[in-house]
Design an enzyme around this catalytic site. Structure first.
Site, short mmCIF file in Angstrom:
data_model
loop_
_atom_site.label_atom_id
_atom_site.label_comp_id
_atom_site.label_asym_id
_atom_site.label_seq_id
_atom_site.Cartn_x
_atom_site.Cartn_y
_atom_site.Cartn_z
N LYS A 286 46.75 23.63 19.94
CA LYS A 286 45.97 22.50 19.47
C LYS A 286 45.47 21.60 20.60
CE LYS A 286 44.84 21.64 15.98
NZ LYS A 286 45.34 20.96 14.76
N GLU A 293 40.81 9.11 17.16
CA GLU A 293 41.23 8.78 15.79
C GLU A 293 41.90 7.41 15.73
OE1 GLU A 293 42.25 13.03 13.78
OE2 GLU A 293 43.43 12.51 15.53
#
Ligand code: ARG
Length: 491
Positions: A286, A293
């Site tokens: 990932k 965010e």
């Protein structure tokens, strides 16, 4: 009795410990300490100059305040919550240092006008700090927009659907324009902070011959507030600052969203720098845009803070109400959080790589250019829209887009374009077809970049001038730099 107890001569009991804890504002007041000292020096000088206090006493008070300031600058002046707030902490320390004359400083002054003054002085610096952060963010976006990779072309979106092709440059420079507007908003609030609340007293001024104009001048204000009542109750600039910070956070959140979506698999138009991505504790592959965010999330929290602040102010009668104390932590948090997210976001946007959309046969983003060509050939736009829509639909039925239709098909469907020289633009040719002012054409985007550069530079110059002005004011009163504002990323 010293300190908070000294104010309670008319009561038979000390303040309940829980009540004292609730009423203390010492934690947040630490940010106001330098301003409380500076304002107090100005007040002492005014008391000396008007003869309300003997000159020698005023000078002793000033020296005592400066000694406290020196301790504070070295981090050696913790605020005692038992003394409620910064104001009583300073007065108590002053009396400990210089004796009972310390008790003369509060002549013709109330904590109500004192806190209003402290906030005005803090805001003047904090607004300069915020303007600086917003300007620096615009500068980072300008750097990103000028990088070669930002010359690539992507589909601009409406409704998150491909709309019209644009240079990355234009997208980045447009985000820069938003932050410039934020910088201008902060500057506007600062420039309207021209009135000193000092000398408003509790709400009604003073029976002593104070000179509010003198203390206002010493602190760099143009004049005293026209009404003492307004001096203690006005929190407009504070509210405007929290609003402007929220607006900035909203812009930050929108840019963060651009980076989150752009780095999404399948979109792949942004590659965030390794320094601004995280990975999963479980999934080793990932590459997550967590920081973007978090910036996006901050704008939500910030809107909550703004609503909270306006809620505190709503319906308060004019004059001083203790509710006003609750506005301070909201302001300080807004300043710290906006500072924190802009610093990260600016670096994240500047170091990201901006990529073109991969070639997509299903692309139809030049549909308006085709319709415009029919308009140029004399057709009504509404008819052109309809015919192009059908032409696009035929291509889509084959799983393709306008971009895949060849010149023979084009001529067959639109005979009036024969000999017009019109050809469907490729993705990279498309932005240049729109040369209208402010449009996507290369020349217009260059003009936009020059405008952003000019406004960033003007803001930077204005900020240095203001920094010099405040430095001169401080120097004139012998108030050291160390008592100044240090923008902090955490409250
Ligand atoms: N600590 C208060 C504030 O921050 C100022 C003190 C005014 N207190 C009062 N009881 N009038 O707003």
């Amino acid at each position: 009795m010293a300190g908070a107890g000294a104010l309670r001569a008319r009561f038979r009991a000390p303040l309940d410990p829980g009540a004292l804890a609730l009423s203390a504002s010492t934690e947040e007041d630490l940010l106001l300490l330098p301003y409380d000292l500076w304002g107090s020096v100005a007040h002492a000088r005014m008391l000396g100059a008007t003869g309300i206090l003997p000159g020698a006493t005023a000078r002793r008070i000033e020296a005592g305040l400066k000694a406290i300031g020196a301790d504070a600058a070295r981090g050696r002046f913790p605020l005692d919550p038992a003394l409620e707030d910064v104001h009583l902490n300073v007065e108590t320390a002053l009396t400990e240092r210089i004796g009972p004359d310390g008790g003369r400083l509060h002549t013709a002054r109330s904590r109500n006008d004192q806190v209003a003054l402290d906030l005005a002085l803090y805001l003047r610096d904090a607004l300069r700090g915020l303007e600086g952060e917003a300007t620096a963010t615009s500068r980072s976006l300008l750097v990103a927009a000028r990088a070669p990779s930002a010359g690539s072309v992507v589909a601009g979106w409406t409704h998150l659907q491909p709309a019209q092709a644009l240079y990355w440059r234009q997208i980045l420079a447009t985000h820069a324009l938003r932050f410039l507007r934020d910088a201008e908003r902060f500057r506007g609030i600062r420039r309207r902070l021209t009135e000193s609340p000092l000398g408003s007293g509790a709400i009604a001024g003073s029976s002593l011959p104070i000179d509010r104009h003198l203390s206002a001048r010493l602190l760099g204000f143009r004049r005293p507030t026209a009404s003492s009542l307004d001096g203690v109750s006005d929190r407009d600039a504070l509210a405007e600052t929290v609003f402007a910070a929220s607006m900035t956070d909203l812009h930050a959140g929108a840019l963060a969203e651009e980076l989150v979506l752009g780095s999404m698999a399948g979109v792949d138009r942004v590659r965030l720098h390794d320094a601004f991505v995280t990975t999963s504790s479980l999934m080793p592959h990932k590459r997550n845009p967590d920081l973007a965010e978090l910036v996006r999330a901050e704008s939500g929290q910030s809107l909550g803070r703004l609503a909270g602040l306006l809620g505190v102010l709503k319906g308060l009668p004019i004059g001083y109400q203790r509710d006003l104390q609750a506005t301070k932590p909201i302001l300080f948090l807004a300043v710290a959080r906006t500072t924190a997210i802009l610093r990260v976001l600016a670096r994240m946007a500047e170091t990201a790589e901006y990529r073109p959309d991969p070639p997509r046969p299903e692309r139809s983003t030049a549909s308006v250019e085709l319709a415009d060509a029919l308009v140029a050939a004399g057709r009504p736009f509404r008819e052109a829209h309809e015919r192009v829509a059908r032409f696009v639909a035929e291509a889509e039925a084959r799983g393709r887009g306008l971009a895949s239709r060849d010149p023979a098909e084009l001529e067959a469907a639109f005979p009036e374009l024969r000999g017009s020289g019109f050809a469907l633009p490729s993705a990279s040719e498309e932005p240049d077809r729109r040369g209208s002012f402010g449009g996507s054409g290369r020349g217009e985007v260059e003009r936009l970049l020059r405008e952003v550069a000019r406004r960033v530079a003007a803001s930077e110059r204005g900020l240095s001038a203001e920094a010099r002005r405040v430095r001169r004011l401080r120097a004139r009163m012998g108030v050291p730099e160390g008592w100044g504002f240090v923008p902090r990323a955490s409250p």
